[in-house]
Design a protein around this motif. Sequence first.
Motif, PDB file in Angstrom:
ATOM      1  N   ASP A   9      10.260   4.120  -1.973  1.00 24.96           N
ATOM      2  CA  ASP A   9       9.037   3.413  -2.373  1.00 24.96           C
ATOM      3  C   ASP A   9       7.898   3.877  -1.451  1.00 24.96           C
ATOM      4  N   SER A  10       8.141   3.752  -0.152  1.00 31.33           N
ATOM      5  CA  SER A  10       7.156   4.163   0.847  1.00 31.33           C
ATOM      6  C   SER A  10       7.930   4.407   2.135  1.00 31.33           C
ATOM      7  N   THR A  11       7.654   5.514   2.805  1.00 29.68           N
ATOM      8  CA  THR A  11       8.382   5.769   4.059  1.00 29.68           C
ATOM      9  C   THR A  11       8.026   4.718   5.104  1.00 29.68           C
ATOM     10  N   ASN A  12       6.783   4.210   5.073  1.00 30.68           N
ATOM     11  CA  ASN A  12       6.437   3.132   6.014  1.00 30.68           C
ATOM     12  C   ASN A  12       7.253   1.879   5.719  1.00 30.68           C
ATOM     13  N   ALA A  32       9.130  12.253  -2.531  1.00 32.58           N
ATOM     14  CA  ALA A  32       8.196  11.541  -3.422  1.00 32.58           C
ATOM     15  C   ALA A  32       8.176  10.082  -2.985  1.00 32.58           C
ATOM     16  N   GLN A  33       7.084   9.400  -3.273  1.00 33.44           N
ATOM     17  CA  GLN A  33       6.999   7.957  -3.017  1.00 33.44           C
ATOM     18  C   GLN A  33       6.554   7.277  -4.307  1.00 33.44           C
ATOM     19  N   SER A  34       7.255   6.178  -4.643  1.00 32.29           N
ATOM     20  CA  SER A  34       6.870   5.465  -5.867  1.00 32.29           C
ATOM     21  C   SER A  34       5.793   4.423  -5.579  1.00 32.29           C
ATOM     22  N   GLY A  36       3.482   4.601  -2.528  1.00 31.87           N
ATOM     23  CA  GLY A  36       2.872   5.052  -1.265  1.00 31.87           C
ATOM     24  C   GLY A  36       1.697   4.146  -0.910  1.00 31.87           C
ATOM     25  N   ARG A  37       1.654   3.764   0.359  1.00 27.55           N
ATOM     26  CA  ARG A  37       0.621   2.814   0.793  1.00 27.55           C
ATOM     27  C   ARG A  37      -0.452   3.523   1.593  1.00 27.55           C
ATOM     28  N   GLY A  38      -1.708   3.152   1.321  1.00 26.10           N
ATOM     29  CA  GLY A  38      -2.825   3.670   2.104  1.00 26.10           C
ATOM     30  C   GLY A  38      -3.416   2.553   2.948  1.00 26.10           C
ATOM     31  N   ARG A  39      -4.475   2.864   3.669  1.00 29.29           N
ATOM     32  CA  ARG A  39      -5.168   1.848   4.459  1.00 29.29           C
ATOM     33  C   ARG A  39      -5.910   0.907   3.532  1.00 29.29           C
ATOM     34  N   ARG A  40      -6.198  -0.275   4.049  1.00 25.29           N
ATOM     35  CA  ARG A  40      -7.039  -1.268   3.401  1.00 25.29           C
ATOM     36  C   ARG A  40      -6.545  -1.594   1.985  1.00 25.29           C
ATOM     37  N   LYS A 103     -13.658  17.096   2.716  1.00 25.77           N
ATOM     38  CA  LYS A 103     -12.518  16.685   1.877  1.00 25.77           C
ATOM     39  C   LYS A 103     -11.354  16.234   2.737  1.00 25.77           C
ATOM     40  N   LYS A 104     -10.632  15.243   2.218  1.00 22.50           N
ATOM     41  CA  LYS A 104      -9.545  14.659   3.003  1.00 22.50           C
ATOM     42  C   LYS A 104      -8.261  15.460   2.837  1.00 22.50           C
ATOM     43  N   LEU A 105      -7.660  15.803   3.980  1.00 26.38           N
ATOM     44  CA  LEU A 105      -6.413  16.561   3.993  1.00 26.38           C
ATOM     45  C   LEU A 105      -5.220  15.655   4.277  1.00 26.38           C
TER      46      LEU A 105
HETATM   47  C1  BTN Z   1      -4.841   6.346   4.210  1.00 28.36           C
HETATM   48  O1  BTN Z   1      -5.566   7.304   4.457  1.00 28.36           O
HETATM   49  O2  BTN Z   1      -5.220   5.435   3.467  1.00 28.36           O
HETATM   50  C2  BTN Z   1      -3.477   6.287   4.836  1.00 28.36           C
HETATM   51  C3  BTN Z   1      -2.461   6.978   4.000  1.00 28.36           C
HETATM   52  C4  BTN Z   1      -1.076   7.013   4.587  1.00 28.36           C
HETATM   53  C5  BTN Z   1      -0.084   7.625   3.628  1.00 28.36           C
HETATM   54  C6  BTN Z   1       1.253   7.834   4.243  1.00 28.36           C
HETATM   55  S1  BTN Z   1       2.335   8.748   3.195  1.00 28.36           S
HETATM   56  C7  BTN Z   1       3.673   8.379   4.231  1.00 28.36           C
HETATM   57  C8  BTN Z   1       3.524   6.939   4.676  1.00 28.36           C
HETATM   58  N1  BTN Z   1       4.114   6.038   3.721  1.00 28.36           N
HETATM   59  C9  BTN Z   1       3.206   5.301   3.095  1.00 28.36           C
HETATM   60  O3  BTN Z   1       3.456   4.475   2.207  1.00 28.36           O
HETATM   61  N2  BTN Z   1       1.988   5.568   3.561  1.00 28.36           N
HETATM   62  C10 BTN Z   1       2.031   6.571   4.617  1.00 28.36           C
END
Ligand code: BTN
Length: 242
Positions: A9-12, A32-34, A36-40, A103-105
């Motif tokens: 689902d997410s490595t975090n 792959a992540q089903s 994946g979580r980002g900030r905020r 651009k974001k890497l």
């Molecule tokens: C962002 O810029 O919003 C933070 C993104 C972080 C993404 C990584 S991918 C691996 C790890 N697992 C997640 O669910 N999120 C972080």
Amino acid sequence: MILYFDELDSTNAYCMREARKLDDRTLVVARAQSAGRGRRGRSWHSPARQNFYGSLLLKPPFGKARIEHLPQIAGLAVLDAVLDFDLQSAWLKWPNDVYVGTKKLAGILAECSVQGPGDEALVVGIGVNLNMGLDDFDRIDRPATSVRYETGRDVDLEPFAESLRAALLTWYDLAQDDPDELHRHWVESSPLIGKEVEIAATTDTYTGIVRAIEKDGAIVIELPDGRQERFHNGDVSLNAAP
Ligand code: BTN
């Protein structure tokens, strides 16, 4: 140790769930992540076998858990790992992003799992766009790039993960031994000081000149009325690459 999964689902989320069972300094990587979580509260676009999605689990000695160091450690480690591909123009955009030009890497998400007194673990999740191309960039709501798009070189996941983990641990050890030195490197790689930025903070948006990036991770912005405000979180934008 590096643990590879075809999909999580997410490595975090995995590291937070399994923190007790995982060894200190384990890097968990998913192809792959089903979810994946980002900030905020944002999601992180995680198409299969294109990019690096990984989280490092850290169990620092009691009282040494400094979550504010994690974005610094991870940002500097990503810069090192992409240098192996001659990507020298990457820079750190406060607080947690790695950019090439405008651009974001890569993005970084630091989290802390506290199961009880003395039983805390830190998780730093990193998503690096490795081989993703234009079709996927279109699915992201802000300008994005990848190592392959910038350099024309394909990146294999496993050697990339190994070199990123080695860099992460080097910067992590420095954070424990000499946090001031870590901070110095982070500021040097974050070319924002003196630049005019807009910062979308928790409730409001401000424009001003960046005056400092402090050891605890805060950014200091001088507002048009001369007041200096410190922010610990937010999204910074610049009109052009620094
Ligand atoms: C962002 O810029 O919003 C933070 C993104 C972080 C993404 C990584 S991918 C691996 C790890 N697992 C997640 O669910 N999120 C972080």
